[in-house]
Scaffold this motif. Sequence first.
Motif, mmCIF file in Angstrom:
data_model
loop_
_atom_site.group_PDB
_atom_site.id
_atom_site.type_symbol
_atom_site.label_atom_id
_atom_site.label_comp_id
_atom_site.label_asym_id
_atom_site.label_seq_id
_atom_site.Cartn_x
_atom_site.Cartn_y
_atom_site.Cartn_z
ATOM 1 N N GLN A 633 0.793 -1.207 -0.022
ATOM 2 C CA GLN A 633 0.091 -0.048 0.115
ATOM 3 C C GLN A 633 0.925 1.173 0.044
ATOM 4 O O GLN A 633 1.788 1.328 0.608
ATOM 5 N N CYS A 634 0.647 2.346 -0.734
ATOM 6 C CA CYS A 634 1.173 3.433 -0.775
ATOM 7 C C CYS A 634 0.224 4.715 -0.384
ATOM 8 O O CYS A 634 -0.875 4.808 -1.259
ATOM 9 N N THR A 635 0.491 5.284 0.556
ATOM 10 C CA THR A 635 -0.518 6.275 0.929
ATOM 11 C C THR A 635 0.240 7.435 0.730
ATOM 12 O O THR A 635 1.288 8.052 0.796
ATOM 13 N N MET A 636 -0.649 8.323 -0.092
ATOM 14 C CA MET A 636 -0.320 9.822 -0.800
ATOM 15 C C MET A 636 -1.092 11.007 -0.474
ATOM 16 O O MET A 636 -2.132 10.952 -0.126
ATOM 17 N N ALA A 637 -0.436 12.080 -0.153
ATOM 18 C CA ALA A 637 -1.216 13.431 -0.080
ATOM 19 C C ALA A 637 -0.551 14.430 -0.910
ATOM 20 O O ALA A 637 0.964 14.262 -0.826
ATOM 21 N N ARG A 638 -0.852 15.333 -1.305
ATOM 22 C CA ARG A 638 -0.195 16.305 -2.161
ATOM 23 C C ARG A 638 -0.754 17.950 -1.733
ATOM 24 O O ARG A 638 -1.937 17.865 -1.301
ATOM 25 N N ALA A 639 0.191 18.872 -1.652
ATOM 26 C CA ALA A 639 -0.273 20.275 -1.487
ATOM 27 C C ALA A 639 0.264 20.904 -2.681
ATOM 28 O O ALA A 639 1.233 21.623 -2.744
ATOM 29 N N GLY A 640 -0.752 21.128 -3.613
ATOM 30 C CA GLY A 640 -0.882 21.888 -4.878
ATOM 31 C C GLY A 640 0.340 21.660 -5.723
ATOM 32 O O GLY A 640 0.755 22.338 -6.505
ATOM 33 N N HIS A 641 0.956 20.205 -5.770
ATOM 34 C CA HIS A 641 1.747 19.759 -6.414
ATOM 35 C C HIS A 641 1.154 18.743 -7.578
ATOM 36 O O HIS A 641 0.047 18.141 -7.393
ATOM 37 N N PRO A 642 1.834 18.609 -8.663
ATOM 38 C CA PRO A 642 1.478 17.692 -9.762
ATOM 39 C C PRO A 642 1.321 16.437 -9.092
ATOM 40 O O PRO A 642 2.327 15.849 -8.391
ATOM 41 N N PRO A 643 0.349 15.385 -9.423
ATOM 42 C CA PRO A 643 0.160 14.201 -9.074
ATOM 43 C C PRO A 643 1.187 13.183 -9.723
ATOM 44 O O PRO A 643 2.207 13.532 -10.734
ATOM 45 N N PRO A 644 1.889 12.214 -8.933
ATOM 46 C CA PRO A 644 2.762 11.437 -9.030
ATOM 47 C C PRO A 644 2.457 10.561 -10.505
ATOM 48 O O PRO A 644 1.008 10.413 -10.667
ATOM 49 N N ALA A 645 3.419 9.776 -11.260
ATOM 50 C CA ALA A 645 3.032 8.959 -12.276
ATOM 51 C C ALA A 645 3.312 7.497 -11.923
ATOM 52 O O ALA A 645 4.382 7.235 -11.122
#
Length: 876
Positions: A633-645
């Motif tokens: 499982q990979c848990t991700m969150a972002r703050a105004g950043h382009p999403p990962p690929a």
Amino acid sequence: MALRDATGPTRGIRGRLAVRREVVRSFAQKMVRTCGGTRAYGRVATHVMGTTMMSIDQAAMSIDQAALLEPLELREISDAAITVIDEQGTVVAWTRAAQHLVGYCAEDVVGRSATLVLPSFEEELGASAFAEQCRAQGGWSGTAAVRHRDGRTLNLSVRLSLLWGQDANHRWLVSLTGMGACSPGMVDGSVRKSLFARAPVGIAIRDPQLRCIWTNDEMEHDGISRDRRVGRRLKDSLPGFEAEALEAVMRQVLASGTSAVHEYRAWPPEDPRREHAFSVSFFCLLDADGQALGVCSLTVDVTSNQGVRERLAILSQAGTRIGSSLDVMQTAQELADVAVPLLADHVTVDLAEPVPLGGEPSARIGTTCDHSRVFRRAGLASIHPGVLPESAFARGETISVPPSSPLAAALRTGKSRLEPVLDTTPGTWVDHDPAQAQKIRENGIHSMMIVPIRARHCVLGVALFARTEDPTPFRQDDLLLAEELVTRAALSLDNARQYTRERSTALALQRNLLPHRLRGGVAVEAAGRYLPADTDAGVGGDWFDVIPLPCARVALVVGDVVGHGINAAVTMARLRTAVHTLAELDLPPDELLSHLDDSVRRLAGEDDDAPDQMPEILGATCVYAVYDPVTRQCTMARAGHPPPAIVDAQGKVTFPDLPTGAPLGLGLGLVPFEAVEVELPEGSLIAFYTDGLVESHDDDIDAGMHRLATALAQPEQPLEDLCSSVMETVPAQAASDDVALLLARVDALKPTHTASWELPAAPVVVSAARHLAARQLRAWGLEHLVPTTELIVSELVTNAIHHGAGPIRLRLIKHQVVTCEVFDRGSCYPRLRHARNVDENGRGLFLIAQLSSKWGFRSATDGKLVWVDQELPSTL
């Protein structure tokens, strides 16, 4: 004398003159547009480019004053009222300009005494003493009262010029100019006389067949004697002279009865190596019947004025061409390019060795003569483009200057050196520099100027100007122009040097602050790239990191600070440190971004306390992910950043739908960050990047993400090679922003490397938990860890029973260390404390800390998790 019409085809003129005239023409047009188009603004006085170094802005401000001084003679000549009188003072020829000035037409004055118009000369013209004085001095100039036809008396500037004809006969040419042409303070006779003395005027009078019948002594400036000129046409006096254009103007003046001004260029015998510019004014002379009697020409050498315009034009070019970038080497090359061919045939610009790299130069290079000085050839230009035969060193090469060289002398003294005629005889400095001596002789370098490049009391280098094909030696005014060019370039060079130093410092700071090794544990292979912005934009605040977490997990982070320069790099370092600190607390991604957002807003608030300083933090974007190789499982969150690929093993690229979140420091804490869990198949590749990789001025972000997906669709490549392939997709237009890229290939822990048990929350399970853990360690061949692990499990399970809530989960993970995890549904977190001798509790965690390499706890779904790491033997 070689001579050509200024408007005719170029014949025998070096290529430099055509280029220079085009520059002058462009500059003059610009000045006329700027100054309203009046003719006076097209002329600039020689004093503007005298010993005082002035910028082009200062020169432009002085045009009004210069227009009143330098063009005064030319304006007086071209606008003068001309009349011719004989030895007895009788008017023998008149002009329409004279009629306009004093009101008398030709029929009124021709054949009558000049005292009709010049009453003040009534007695003086008849006086032999005055006549002899005029003959001895070749004429007279001053102010005199002139009678207008309507009876008014005009105070005019008067010039009498003595003309000679055949058989030593003579005539007087009288030119009358209104005092309105003079500036205030320039009306007294002494000033008027000095002005005329500065500009000798050559006078010739020709009959209707254009044969010369009268001329003055100044007309011999072209090397033709009066005897050879009188009685001949212009083309007969000078065989081979292309006089068609001049004679065509004279015919036009005879036909129209008006005046005209023409310019031409020539090489007089007294200065055959220097081209001179002449301005000639033609007047139609009228007889008593008002018919054309002949044509009068007044010629003035305007070479010095032309030189001023050319120098100002060159400086105008320098203002737009030198310093177009913040690159030291390019700025030096721009200096060389501007000077060739406008000023010299060959130019070299050599900088002190530290300067191209942004180093600090010495206050004076070469204060002693005991050893050579090392420079780098930064600029090189020649009239032979692409060949550059005059230089023994190519651009970019290091050169050594012998102590005896004039370059070294200029550097020691800090003063320019002018060698109008280069001395290459035996015993001179050329003997100590064989390579340069050979180039001098092979290419015919005969004149040279050496100018130190100084800025802020430091010597940056030296510029050398040389002439090869141009036979004219350098003069003092050429040196003044070269010094002005170098002064302008020195400021740009020093600015570029300081910027290079600052950028190198920021880049070194950022590279040192970025991770040198990416450690992803046993389940994550990582590789990263950082590409700084271009020279103008400078280094930015992009960063990436891989942070090992407890329980074989790995944190992956990429961020981007707004802005460029050292402030952005320092801010990046502060944020990266904050992320490490928060990651040590083992916070979930969304909570970590919330704390990081608070930190950014707090730091920005510190900047507000110093309003006179540049704010260090203007905002940042970030994406933070945690990968668990046990659950994949990979848990991700972002703050105004382009999403990962995310790239699967078959090369399919997807961009997960993550909540965007507000940029750090700009969301005011009102919108919470959201985390999303994504299950990654074994062997998947995940790519994190900053917007500089996918954004450009010409394309939208969708096009950039498509380019990125195409480059990533090769997951079988080694990560380092794949990083290079992805960075090659960065468009050239996007070079104004830096780029960070982080690639991570994830794997899962083998099922045999984990063991998990669900236990009820009852005291009797403590013994069973020890037994299960010991059995698993023996299965892994880790019997030596059984005693300590049994003690750790016993303490953790007991604490979960007493301070938590069931059920309890025990898990062992074998990776780089052996991790023991205990999960319960309680919310009471363990706290390490030192128990006193009388205390019955509080020694368990202290004992665990002594027996393990590391321990900690973190929040988990519906509870908490306490973990303990033990080192594996080095042989495993």
